[in-house]
Design a protein around this motif. Structure first.
Motif, PDB file in Angstrom:
ATOM      1  N   MET A   1       0.842  -1.177   0.000  1.00  0.00           N
ATOM      2  CA  MET A   1       0.000   0.000   0.000  1.00  0.00           C
ATOM      3  C   MET A   1       0.884   1.236   0.000  1.00  0.00           C
ATOM      4  SD  MET A   1      -2.897   1.277   2.745  1.00  0.00           S
ATOM      5  CE  MET A   1      -1.777   1.989   3.931  1.00  0.00           C
ATOM      6  N   THR A   2       0.509   2.222  -0.775  1.00  0.00           N
ATOM      7  CA  THR A   2       1.178   3.519  -0.731  1.00  0.00           C
ATOM      8  C   THR A   2       0.301   4.489   0.051  1.00  0.00           C
ATOM      9  OG1 THR A   2       0.173   4.191  -2.832  1.00  0.00           O
ATOM     10  CG2 THR A   2       2.362   3.162  -2.918  1.00  0.00           C
ATOM     11  N   ALA A   3       0.936   5.351   0.840  1.00  0.00           N
ATOM     12  CA  ALA A   3       0.170   6.266   1.680  1.00  0.00           C
ATOM     13  C   ALA A   3       1.010   7.467   2.052  1.00  0.00           C
ATOM     14  CB  ALA A   3      -0.311   5.554   2.947  1.00  0.00           C
ATOM     15  N   VAL A   4       0.339   8.534   2.443  1.00  0.00           N
ATOM     16  CA  VAL A   4       1.010   9.698   3.026  1.00  0.00           C
ATOM     17  C   VAL A   4       0.846   9.604   4.544  1.00  0.00           C
ATOM     18  CG1 VAL A   4       0.688  11.169   1.013  1.00  0.00           C
ATOM     19  CG2 VAL A   4      -1.095  11.086   2.772  1.00  0.00           C
ATOM     20  N   PRO A   5       1.720  10.246   5.312  1.00  0.00           N
ATOM     21  CA  PRO A   5       1.648  10.145   6.774  1.00  0.00           C
ATOM     22  C   PRO A   5       0.290  10.499   7.369  1.00  0.00           C
ATOM     23  CG  PRO A   5       3.728  11.109   6.132  1.00  0.00           C
ATOM     24  CD  PRO A   5       2.917  10.993   4.870  1.00  0.00           C
ATOM     25  N   ALA A   6      -0.400  11.483   6.789  1.00  0.00           N
ATOM     26  CA  ALA A   6      -1.696  11.896   7.346  1.00  0.00           C
ATOM     27  C   ALA A   6      -2.700  10.751   7.351  1.00  0.00           C
ATOM     28  CB  ALA A   6      -2.253  13.077   6.549  1.00  0.00           C
ATOM     29  N   ILE A   7      -2.637   9.893   6.320  1.00  0.00           N
ATOM     30  CA  ILE A   7      -3.556   8.754   6.262  1.00  0.00           C
ATOM     31  C   ILE A   7      -3.232   7.759   7.364  1.00  0.00           C
ATOM     32  CG2 ILE A   7      -4.340   6.819   4.853  1.00  0.00           C
ATOM     33  CD1 ILE A   7      -5.309   9.567   3.911  1.00  0.00           C
ATOM     34  N   LEU A   8      -1.937   7.432   7.532  1.00  0.00           N
ATOM     35  CA  LEU A   8      -1.542   6.482   8.573  1.00  0.00           C
ATOM     36  C   LEU A   8      -1.833   7.045   9.964  1.00  0.00           C
ATOM     37  CD1 LEU A   8       1.843   5.181   7.109  1.00  0.00           C
ATOM     38  CD2 LEU A   8      -0.416   4.131   6.966  1.00  0.00           C
ATOM     39  N   ASP A   9      -1.680   8.364  10.126  1.00  0.00           N
ATOM     40  CA  ASP A   9      -2.002   8.993  11.413  1.00  0.00           C
ATOM     41  C   ASP A   9      -3.487   8.837  11.731  1.00  0.00           C
ATOM     42  OD1 ASP A   9       0.602   9.790  11.740  1.00  0.00           O
ATOM     43  OD2 ASP A   9       0.278  11.838  11.055  1.00  0.00           O
ATOM     44  N   ARG A  10      -4.327   8.990  10.715  1.00  0.00           N
ATOM     45  CA  ARG A  10      -5.777   8.894  10.940  1.00  0.00           C
ATOM     46  C   ARG A  10      -6.200   7.457  11.207  1.00  0.00           C
ATOM     47  NH1 ARG A  10      -9.027  13.522   7.561  1.00  0.00           N
ATOM     48  NH2 ARG A  10      -7.643  15.241   8.118  1.00  0.00           N
ATOM     49  N   VAL A  11      -5.545   6.512  10.555  1.00  0.00           N
ATOM     50  CA  VAL A  11      -5.829   5.100  10.847  1.00  0.00           C
ATOM     51  C   VAL A  11      -5.472   4.794  12.296  1.00  0.00           C
ATOM     52  CG1 VAL A  11      -5.152   2.721  10.351  1.00  0.00           C
ATOM     53  CG2 VAL A  11      -5.569   4.306   8.470  1.00  0.00           C
ATOM     54  N   ARG A  12      -4.289   5.262  12.712  1.00  0.00           N
ATOM     55  CA  ARG A  12      -3.854   5.040  14.103  1.00  0.00           C
ATOM     56  C   ARG A  12      -4.821   5.680  15.096  1.00  0.00           C
ATOM     57  NH1 ARG A  12       0.831   8.717  16.048  1.00  0.00           N
ATOM     58  NH2 ARG A  12      -0.994  10.067  16.013  1.00  0.00           N
ATOM     59  N   ASP A  13      -5.175   6.946  14.858  1.00  0.00           N
ATOM     60  CA  ASP A  13      -6.077   7.646  15.774  1.00  0.00           C
ATOM     61  C   ASP A  13      -7.443   6.960  15.833  1.00  0.00           C
ATOM     62  OD1 ASP A  13      -4.049   9.424  16.183  1.00  0.00           O
ATOM     63  OD2 ASP A  13      -4.860  10.979  14.869  1.00  0.00           O
ATOM     64  N   GLY A  14      -7.937   6.512  14.674  1.00  0.00           N
ATOM     65  CA  GLY A  14      -9.231   5.846  14.638  1.00  0.00           C
ATOM     66  C   GLY A  14      -9.234   4.551  15.426  1.00  0.00           C
ATOM     67  N   VAL A  15      -8.169   3.768  15.283  1.00  0.00           N
ATOM     68  CA  VAL A  15      -8.072   2.502  16.014  1.00  0.00           C
ATOM     69  C   VAL A  15      -7.972   2.747  17.513  1.00  0.00           C
ATOM     70  CG1 VAL A  15      -6.598   0.497  16.448  1.00  0.00           C
ATOM     71  CG2 VAL A  15      -7.080   1.200  14.101  1.00  0.00           C
TER      72      VAL A  15
END
Length: 346
Positions: A1-15
């Protein structure tokens, strides 16, 4: 998967928010599993990949991995610096290795990339074969190649991947493109980096984001924003510093879910989210959270926003306030919220 940090940050915060909501045994198991896996990764890779990993994957992380697909093996991340917390979260909860890339449009994208087996966080790896990278001292900002324990300075990229310049913009081209005595073309990125002893590059700052305050202190807006974004109440943030003042301020789009939840528990009456954002109690609650996060991130007092403004409308690419990669457009935000920023300095 390709992603920018903001997406991974939101996944982390959501979890993490879901885990917090579940509470009880589920929260305890997740926290224990996360701490055990984190200790294994940072201490011994053997422990990270052994039988205990399989056990915690089944007990705590199986449902989390289903969010992005249980067969996730590798994540390519670029576009902005990725926080160590988000990188470790992806390593542990998603069971995936993260490769961070660094480059710019002016360098035909890639200039450096992490090795797949590099367990460290925060680095963008060694230069790619097509690139040469060096550091140039920036005395005014306090970054020099003589710094210890690692040389620091502006990142300059050279080689065949460096573009010819900006179309019909010769003045700007002459400003950031230089040719040395050997005929190699170099691009001055404006990013501040440091080289580790093993030759890996780490991006630590950006020249345009550094502002000198009234009393002579330098504040890195990007660094402060990255730290404060970890607050549960922050959905998006822009820190602003004025050279004629000795403190900074911030515009914040709060998390509607978290702020509404707090308001309900605190008995704060309001008709809509916009009204809630204007209430002094809500502003005070967010300020307390920011102070706590700033202290944990070891920010200096002048780096913690003295005043904040809560904005109810989200910043989206469609509004022109953030990029497609969800990075804030500082100049557009400053222009749109000029009046709000002026009021914060009064």
């Amino acid at each position: 998967m390709t992603a920018v940090p903001a997406i991974l940050d939101r996944v982390r915060d959501g979890v993490l928010k879901k885990v917090e909501e579940k509470g009880g045994l589920a929260k305890k198991l997740f926290n224990i599993g996360y701490k055990r896996r984190l200790a294994a990764i940072e201490g011994s890779w053997f422990g990270a990949w052994g039988l205990e990993r399989m056990l915690w994957d089944v007990i705590a992380f199986k449902q989390i991995r289903a969010i992005l697909g249980v067969r996730m093996r590798f994540v390519l991340c670029g576009g902005a610096p990725l926080s160590g917390d988000s990188q470790r979260f992806t390593n542990i909860c998603m069971g995936a290795i993260i490769g961070q890339g660094y480059g710019l449009t002016e360098t035909c994208a890639g200039a450096a990339f992490t090795e797949w087996d590099d367990p460290s966080v925060g680095r963008v790896g060694p230069p790619l074969p097509c690139s040469c990278i060096k550091l140039v001292s920036w005395e005014e900002g306090g970054y020099t190649v003589a710094d210890k324990p690692m040389p620091r300075g502006e990142v300059v990229v050279g080689g065949v991947s460096v573009t010819a310049g900006y179309f019909n913009h010769q003045e700007k081209t002459n400003e950031v493109y230089k040719v040395d005595e050997r005929g190699m073309r170099w691009f001055y990125t404006g990013d501040i980096g440091q080289f580790h002893p093993d030759g890996c590059l780490e991006i630590i700052d950006r020249k345009k984001d550094i502002v000198k305050l009234q009393h002579g202190e330098y504040i890195s807006l990007g660094k402060v924003e990255a730290a404060l974004a970890s607050s549960d109440y922050v959905d998006n943030i822009m820190v602003h510093a004025d050279p004629f003042h000795n403190y900074c301020v911030a515009l914040i789009v709060p998390s509607s879910h978290m702020l509404e939840k707090w308001a309900q528990e605190a008995g704060i009456q309001h008709q809509n989210f916009s009204e809630l954002c204007n209430k002094a109690d809500a502003v005070s609650e967010v300020e307390k959270s920011l102070s706590k996060v700033a202290k944990a991130s070891r920010l200096d007092k002048f780096e913690t926003p003295a005043k904040i403004k809560l904005l109810s409308d989200p910043w989206t690419p469609e509004s022109g306030l953030v990029t497609a990669a969800l990075k804030i457009k500082r100049e557009q935000l400053k222009s749109k919220f000029k009046d709000e920023l002026q009021k914060l300095y009064k």
